[in-house]
Design a protein around this motif. Sequence first.
Motif, PDB file in Angstrom:
ATOM      1  N   SER A 135       0.830  -1.202   0.000  1.00 56.42           N
ATOM      2  CA  SER A 135       0.000   0.000   0.000  1.00 56.42           C
ATOM      3  C   SER A 135       0.866   1.254   0.000  1.00 56.42           C
ATOM      4  O   SER A 135       0.571   2.230  -0.702  1.00 56.42           O
ATOM      5  CB  SER A 135      -0.927   0.004   1.223  1.00 56.42           C
ATOM      6  N   CYS A 136       1.941   1.244   0.791  1.00 58.03           N
ATOM      7  CA  CYS A 136       2.834   2.402   0.845  1.00 58.03           C
ATOM      8  C   CYS A 136       3.584   2.586  -0.470  1.00 58.03           C
ATOM      9  O   CYS A 136       3.745   3.718  -0.952  1.00 58.03           O
ATOM     10  CB  CYS A 136       3.817   2.257   2.006  1.00 58.03           C
ATOM     11  N   ASN A 137       4.028   1.491  -1.057  1.00 55.79           N
ATOM     12  CA  ASN A 137       4.774   1.586  -2.313  1.00 55.79           C
ATOM     13  C   ASN A 137       3.936   2.206  -3.418  1.00 55.79           C
ATOM     14  O   ASN A 137       4.443   2.960  -4.257  1.00 55.79           O
ATOM     15  CB  ASN A 137       5.263   0.203  -2.746  1.00 55.79           C
ATOM     16  N   LYS A 138       2.641   1.915  -3.432  1.00 59.20           N
ATOM     17  CA  LYS A 138       1.766   2.474  -4.467  1.00 59.20           C
ATOM     18  C   LYS A 138       1.725   3.994  -4.409  1.00 59.20           C
ATOM     19  O   LYS A 138       1.551   4.659  -5.428  1.00 59.20           O
ATOM     20  CB  LYS A 138       0.348   1.908  -4.322  1.00 59.20           C
ATOM     21  N   GLN A 139       1.889   4.566  -3.218  1.00 56.72           N
ATOM     22  CA  GLN A 139       1.826   6.018  -3.055  1.00 56.72           C
ATOM     23  C   GLN A 139       3.198   6.637  -2.770  1.00 56.72           C
ATOM     24  O   GLN A 139       3.286   7.791  -2.374  1.00 56.72           O
ATOM     25  CB  GLN A 139       0.850   6.364  -1.923  1.00 56.72           C
ATOM     26  N   LYS A 140       4.245   5.820  -2.956  1.00 59.10           N
ATOM     27  CA  LYS A 140       5.630   6.289  -2.786  1.00 59.10           C
ATOM     28  C   LYS A 140       5.899   6.825  -1.374  1.00 59.10           C
ATOM     29  O   LYS A 140       6.607   7.823  -1.197  1.00 59.10           O
ATOM     30  CB  LYS A 140       5.966   7.341  -3.847  1.00 59.10           C
ATOM     31  N   ILE A 141       5.300   6.177  -0.400  1.00 62.79           N
ATOM     32  CA  ILE A 141       5.593   6.475   1.000  1.00 62.79           C
ATOM     33  C   ILE A 141       6.646   5.488   1.478  1.00 62.79           C
ATOM     34  O   ILE A 141       6.494   4.274   1.333  1.00 62.79           O
ATOM     35  CB  ILE A 141       4.321   6.375   1.865  1.00 62.79           C
TER      36      ILE A 141
END
Length: 466
Positions: free
Chosen positions: A152-158
């Motif tokens: 989930s974080c990777n999808k939003q570059k977090i």
Amino acid sequence: MNFCIVILVLFAVRTDGRLSSYQRYRISSLTGERIALPMPDQLEWQAQELGVLIHFNLATYIENHDACPQGLVPPTSQFNPYLLSTDNWVQTMMDFGAKYAVLVAKHNCGFLLSPTNVTFPLNPSSKIVPYNYTVDYSPVKGVNILDEFIKSCNKQKIRTGFYYSTVTNNYLNVRQGYVQNDTLKEGQLNITQQTYSNIVLSHLRELWTNYGNLEEICLAPGMQDAIAKMLVELQPHANVFGGIGITTNSIRWIGNEHGHAPDPTWSTGTSADGGDPDSPIFCPAECDTTLQMFDRWFWGRHVLLRSLQDLIDVYHRTVGRNCLLMLDLTPDRSGIIPPVYANRYKEFDDFIRSCYDTSVRPSFQNSSADFLTYTLVFNAPASVDRSVIQEDQTRGQVIRAYTVTALLAISKDQNEWIAVATGTSIGNKKIDLWAKGTLLVLAVKLNITKTIDVPVLKSFTVHLCA
């Protein structure tokens, strides 16, 4: 001023007389003083300014406790996040403006949010058993929450990281990092100290191998030599909270969980306070604090939230004092962020953006030949109530004192410059709320009054905030 010649010292004497690779500094040709040098990963981490620490574990399902009380081993059947959505968590992170997120992978109960292949011998029988106090033995068996979180974080570059407590593990009867020699309580297993060390290192190897490059790793003290070796092997670029003495990318704690960094807070030093400007170790500070009141980290029924005004004060006392703010993110028992919580995070970010995303723009700005004075000039009287300074720390934090003065638009003396702010440490960011309140000004000047080398600024801006 003359630019100094950089002398990089990779090894320096430790307090015990041995050499340490965790001191990186140069000598200023201007003053002869040591200037601690940062690692690039530390500067990238510090520049993010806002992150979240996600507390979601079996303690979420315990009434009236923020963490597992000593000896309590809640059954895994209690862990049942029936609406679990890490995408929901990430949406709240984005609404808050967080640039990175650290998830508590294992807390005091001993419950792990991911499956594990770790097995170990019981004491004294030596029977080999699996580490079965995990999400795979709960009602959401088959869901790897750590993996869901990373995706989930990777999808939003977090950027992502994990917290793993080595100090307490009720499941294995561990306190202060040591297996206790007392009567086992319900749900506890009997193991040796060596077995516990092996379990911790095996869990960390899984965490640091299976989920890609990690932005930050949070560790409680213990087994430093073995952990240091593994960090170099598996996560060499991770910034390590609690990593002083085991990594060059160390981060230090500020000493409290209120979200109040002292003024000044330096980027150097290793103690849990405002740091030390003369330290040869670059070790920026992280301020961790809660959204819920009364220092409550895990979600609690009927727990009040801190007010927006309180959070604004926290921002100025953390990010505004050269500290990174790590704010707690608390999914409830259904596995999502409660709407009222999400709204408070969004309100907080709305203030930060409205206040600091734009500045009162000057018509002209310049700096002195010796880089000690920076002046903002306005083509019409401008209303201003605060200033923001950012130092370029690529070659270390060198500014030791400064003043901010303003040329008033309404004054008997047209050349009257009045002092509106003074300070010492700047570092990544220093926000000064002017004690005199909103002023109508024609110009604002930053005067660097003490420095141990040629100072370099990233920015100097002024603002008017509601």
